[in-house]
Design an enzyme around this catalytic site. Structure first.
Site, PDB file in Angstrom:
ATOM      1  N   GLU A 170       0.802  -1.226   0.000  1.00 21.45           N
ATOM      2  CA  GLU A 170       0.000   0.000   0.000  1.00 21.45           C
ATOM      3  C   GLU A 170       0.837   1.279   0.000  1.00 21.45           C
ATOM      4  O   GLU A 170       0.676   2.138   0.867  1.00 21.45           O
ATOM      5  CB  GLU A 170      -0.985  -0.028   1.187  1.00 21.45           C
ATOM      6  N   ASN A 211       1.836  -4.385  -3.509  1.00 17.40           N
ATOM      7  CA  ASN A 211       0.434  -4.756  -3.283  1.00 17.40           C
ATOM      8  C   ASN A 211      -0.329  -3.509  -2.855  1.00 17.40           C
ATOM      9  O   ASN A 211       0.161  -2.724  -2.032  1.00 17.40           O
ATOM     10  CB  ASN A 211       0.409  -5.801  -2.152  1.00 17.40           C
ATOM     11  N   HIS A 247     -10.771  -5.359  -2.355  1.00 15.08           N
ATOM     12  CA  HIS A 247     -11.796  -5.263  -1.305  1.00 15.08           C
ATOM     13  C   HIS A 247     -12.971  -4.484  -1.905  1.00 15.08           C
ATOM     14  O   HIS A 247     -12.992  -3.256  -1.892  1.00 15.08           O
ATOM     15  CB  HIS A 247     -11.238  -4.538  -0.069  1.00 15.08           C
ATOM     16  N   GLU A 275      -6.593 -10.060  -2.043  1.00 12.63           N
ATOM     17  CA  GLU A 275      -7.352  -9.967  -0.788  1.00 12.63           C
ATOM     18  C   GLU A 275      -8.850  -9.844  -1.063  1.00 12.63           C
ATOM     19  O   GLU A 275      -9.562  -9.064  -0.420  1.00 12.63           O
ATOM     20  CB  GLU A 275      -6.868  -8.761   0.044  1.00 12.63           C
ATOM     21  N   ASP A 277     -12.651  -9.652  -1.282  1.00 14.28           N
ATOM     22  CA  ASP A 277     -13.927  -9.790  -0.584  1.00 14.28           C
ATOM     23  C   ASP A 277     -14.910  -8.791  -1.196  1.00 14.28           C
ATOM     24  O   ASP A 277     -14.519  -7.907  -1.957  1.00 14.28           O
ATOM     25  CB  ASP A 277     -13.820  -9.668   0.953  1.00 14.28           C
TER      26      ASP A 277
HETATM   27  O1  G2I Z   1      -7.435  -4.103   6.288  1.00 15.05           O
HETATM   28  C1  G2I Z   1      -7.600  -5.217   5.474  1.00 15.05           C
HETATM   29  C2  G2I Z   1      -6.322  -5.570   4.773  1.00 15.05           C
HETATM   30  C3  G2I Z   1      -5.933  -4.483   3.803  1.00 15.05           C
HETATM   31  N1  G2I Z   1      -4.717  -4.804   3.088  1.00 15.05           N
HETATM   32  C4  G2I Z   1      -3.585  -5.207   3.888  1.00 15.05           C
HETATM   33  C5  G2I Z   1      -3.967  -6.270   4.895  1.00 15.05           C
HETATM   34  O2  G2I Z   1      -2.876  -6.583   5.707  1.00 15.05           O
HETATM   35  C6  G2I Z   1      -5.144  -5.827   5.721  1.00 15.05           C
HETATM   36  O3  G2I Z   1      -5.418  -6.862   6.678  1.00 15.05           O
HETATM   37  C7  G2I Z   1      -5.963  -6.445   7.879  1.00 15.05           C
HETATM   38  C8  G2I Z   1      -6.181  -7.637   8.784  1.00 15.05           C
HETATM   39  O4  G2I Z   1      -7.085  -8.530   8.173  1.00 15.05           O
HETATM   40  C9  G2I Z   1      -6.770  -7.162  10.109  1.00 15.05           C
HETATM   41  O5  G2I Z   1      -6.829  -8.251  11.028  1.00 15.05           O
HETATM   42  O6  G2I Z   1      -5.113  -5.541   8.484  1.00 15.05           O
HETATM   43  C10 G2I Z   1      -5.704  -4.969   9.638  1.00 15.05           C
HETATM   44  C11 G2I Z   1      -4.832  -3.847  10.159  1.00 15.05           C
HETATM   45  O7  G2I Z   1      -4.689  -2.851   9.210  1.00 15.05           O
HETATM   46  C12 G2I Z   1      -5.911  -6.056  10.681  1.00 15.05           C
HETATM   47  O8  G2I Z   1      -6.609  -5.535  11.786  1.00 15.05           O
HETATM   48  C13 G2I Z   1      -5.913  -5.501  12.962  1.00 15.05           C
HETATM   49  C14 G2I Z   1      -6.744  -4.729  13.964  1.00 15.05           C
HETATM   50  O9  G2I Z   1      -6.967  -3.420  13.437  1.00 15.05           O
HETATM   51  C15 G2I Z   1      -6.012  -4.645  15.252  1.00 15.05           C
HETATM   52  O10 G2I Z   1      -6.816  -3.997  16.197  1.00 15.05           O
HETATM   53  C16 G2I Z   1      -5.620  -6.035  15.716  1.00 15.05           C
HETATM   54  O11 G2I Z   1      -4.801  -5.945  16.883  1.00 15.05           O
HETATM   55  O12 G2I Z   1      -5.662  -6.814  13.461  1.00 15.05           O
HETATM   56  C17 G2I Z   1      -4.866  -6.763  14.624  1.00 15.05           C
HETATM   57  C18 G2I Z   1      -4.477  -8.190  15.009  1.00 15.05           C
HETATM   58  O13 G2I Z   1      -5.608  -8.955  15.260  1.00 15.05           O
END
Ligand code: G2I
Length: 490
Positions: A170, A211, A247, A275, A277
């Protein structure tokens, strides 16, 4: 743009044979696996086998906590052949303080993937988010060294274990300018080439990706990514691919997606949907799910159309583990599997788009790329179906209710296509349904199978359900008939 025919490159075939051995061991794993295969078994081609037959992979994101959910992992290992760790390889997990590394969570995902015959997309090495504060507060003249040692240490640790790396994640703002994060601020735009070169030195065999999101269609952001990749290629910087996160919002897959991915492929890089969805404003109606099936099929077809598109990954296995409800209030239902890991119409549409078969024994129609979930029951649905049992549970609030109905085939013959008839008590009006289509919305109604759950083997059960408005009477129907036979209750 021509539709290509693919042959698997030799190394991929050899690798797959290796995975097949691991998968054979893993597939003996649990009864749950078999049961789930049966449930998805409306489709007798898995996502991964259909994808592999087209020379592409079908992946999913998985987090460490997902690994303790056996329902989820059974679907993951039977349907997907690529895993992206959802969070476990990000900087805040792998190097929470300067020089102190923790690869245990990422290693767990890799071990799971290997034992399930899946490859791994490493995600990610450099990103402005999930970045520990020690990095963002470094003096500018120390950022490059910190970034290079992070990349070198992590990519070396996973050398030979990941298929690819999202090296920089990003990097762009939506207007096409580079994000002013700590890396850009310290090093200018050259940090991207430096990151790619550093990753390549550590793991020369990993495919190195940039990405990003909102680059799926042709727009200012994808134009900027295109110019960047063009410039990196012209300088001989090691870049192998571009990841299109994808997304999407229901009904909003960009019409320029295939053409956009194709122009990147023409630069000599691979492309991947990384990714995927497709979020829906809840509650999701059956029309929404039909649109979602069409959206997913469109994306898969776009990938298949583009030479150089290596695969598609969904972000999460099912609606229950998707990030969407936590990030977008009121939205959800964004994946191919519902909250109970049952396949949704999008699942069958994707298998069909991949050329797989979604049904051989069931006479319900094979869904087309724009599969409607409201496939009619087969002609046999009008005949006597034999004994059946119905268990229902209602949960109500002041003006609404949900009802789940489990139908069991208690007979000795397979039911191929079904219609369940019952009468809704006065005042109840169906507003949405899952795993079935219900018509009309009030009074005596008929609930029919969807394309993926028309076959009920002896002893097999399926759960359908609906949400309804109600005006004070939230009781369940008095009786149910399945294909003309009254069902027992319990
Ligand atoms: O945001 C969706 C995706 C967008 N592209 C990059 C990906 O890496 C991103 O993945 C998401 C995860 O699926 C989430 O699980 O990235 C988020 C963070 O930007 C992740 O969320 C975070 C929560 O915001 C936190 O509060 C939490 O501590 O996940 C963390 C671990 O569970």
């Amino acid at each position: 743009m021509s539709v290509r025919t693919r042959r698997l490159p030799q190394p991929r075939r050899a690798q797959r044979a290796l995975f097949a051995t691991a998968a054979a061991t893993a597939s003996a794993v649990t009864l749950a696996t078999l049961l789930l295969a049966g449930q998805a078994g409306a489709a007798n081609t898995s996502l991964k086998s259909a994808a592999e037959a087209k020379g592409v992979y079908f992946g999913t994101a998985l987090t460490q906590s997902n690994l303790s959910n056996s329902t989820l992992t059974s679907v993951a290992s039977s349907q997907f052949d690529m895993v992206t760790p959802g969070n476990e390889m990000k900087w805040d997990t792998t190097e929470p303080s300067n020089g102190s590394y923790n690869f245990a969570p990422g290693d767990q995902i890799v071990t799971y993937a290997q034992s399930s015959g899946m490859r791994v997309r490493g995600h990610n090495l450099v990103w402005h988010s999930q970045l520990p504060s020690w990095v963002s507060s470094l003096p500018a003249n120390q950022v490059q060294a910190a970034m290079e040692s992070h990349i070198t240490t992590e990519a070396t640790h996973y050398k030979g274990k990941v298929y690819s790396w999202d090296v920089v994640n990003e990097p762009f703002n939506d207007d096409g300018t580079l994000r002013q994060d700590v890396f850009y601020t310290a090093m200018g735009s050259g940090y991207i080439a430096d990151a790619l070169r550093t990753a390549h030195a550590a793991d020369p065999n990993a495919k190195l990706y940039l990405n990003d999101y909102n680059i799926e269609g042709e727009n200012a952001k994808s134009n900027a990514m295109y110019s960047l990749v063009q410039s990196l290629k012209s300088q001989g910087v090691p870049i192998d691919g571009v990841g299109f996160e994808s997304h999407f919002i229901l009904g909003q897959v960009p019409t320029t997606m295939a053409a956009n991915m194709q122009r990147f492929a023409a630069l000599g890089v691979n492309v991947a949907v990384t990714e995927l969805d497709d979020r829906i404003q809840l509650p999701a109606s059956s029309a929404n799910l039909a649109q979602q099936a069409s959206d997913f099929a469109t994306v898969v077809n776009d990938c298949l159309t583009v030479s150089g598109c290596v695969g598609v990954s969904q972000w999460g296995v099912g609606d229950a583990d998707s990030w969407i409800p936590g990030a977008f209030s009121g939205y959800g239902a964004a994946t191919m599997y519902d909250g109970n890991y049952q396949p949704k119409p999008a699942y069958n549409a994707v298998v069909a788009a991949l050329g797989g078969s979604t049904s051989t024994s069931s006479p319900t129609p094979t869904p087309s790329a724009s599969a409607s979930p409201s496939a009619s029951p087969s002609p046999s649905a009008t005949g006597a179906a034999g004994p059946c049992k119905v268990a229902d549970s209602v949960s109500a609030w002041n003006t609404g209710m949900t009802e789940n109905i489990t139908i069991t085939n208690t007979g000795s013959s397979t039911i191929n296509g079904w219609s369940l008839r019952f009468t809704l008590p006065t005042g109840q009006t169906v507003t949405s349904a899952w795993n079935t289509t219900i018509t009309p919305a009030t009074g005596p109604v008929t609930s029919t199978n969807l394309s993926y759950n028309g076959t009920l083997a002896p002893g097999a059960a399926i759960t359908i359900g609906f949400q309804a408005n109600q005006t004070g009477n939230a009781s369940a129907p008095g009786s149910f008939t399945l294909n003309g036979s009254t069902c027992s209750r319990g």
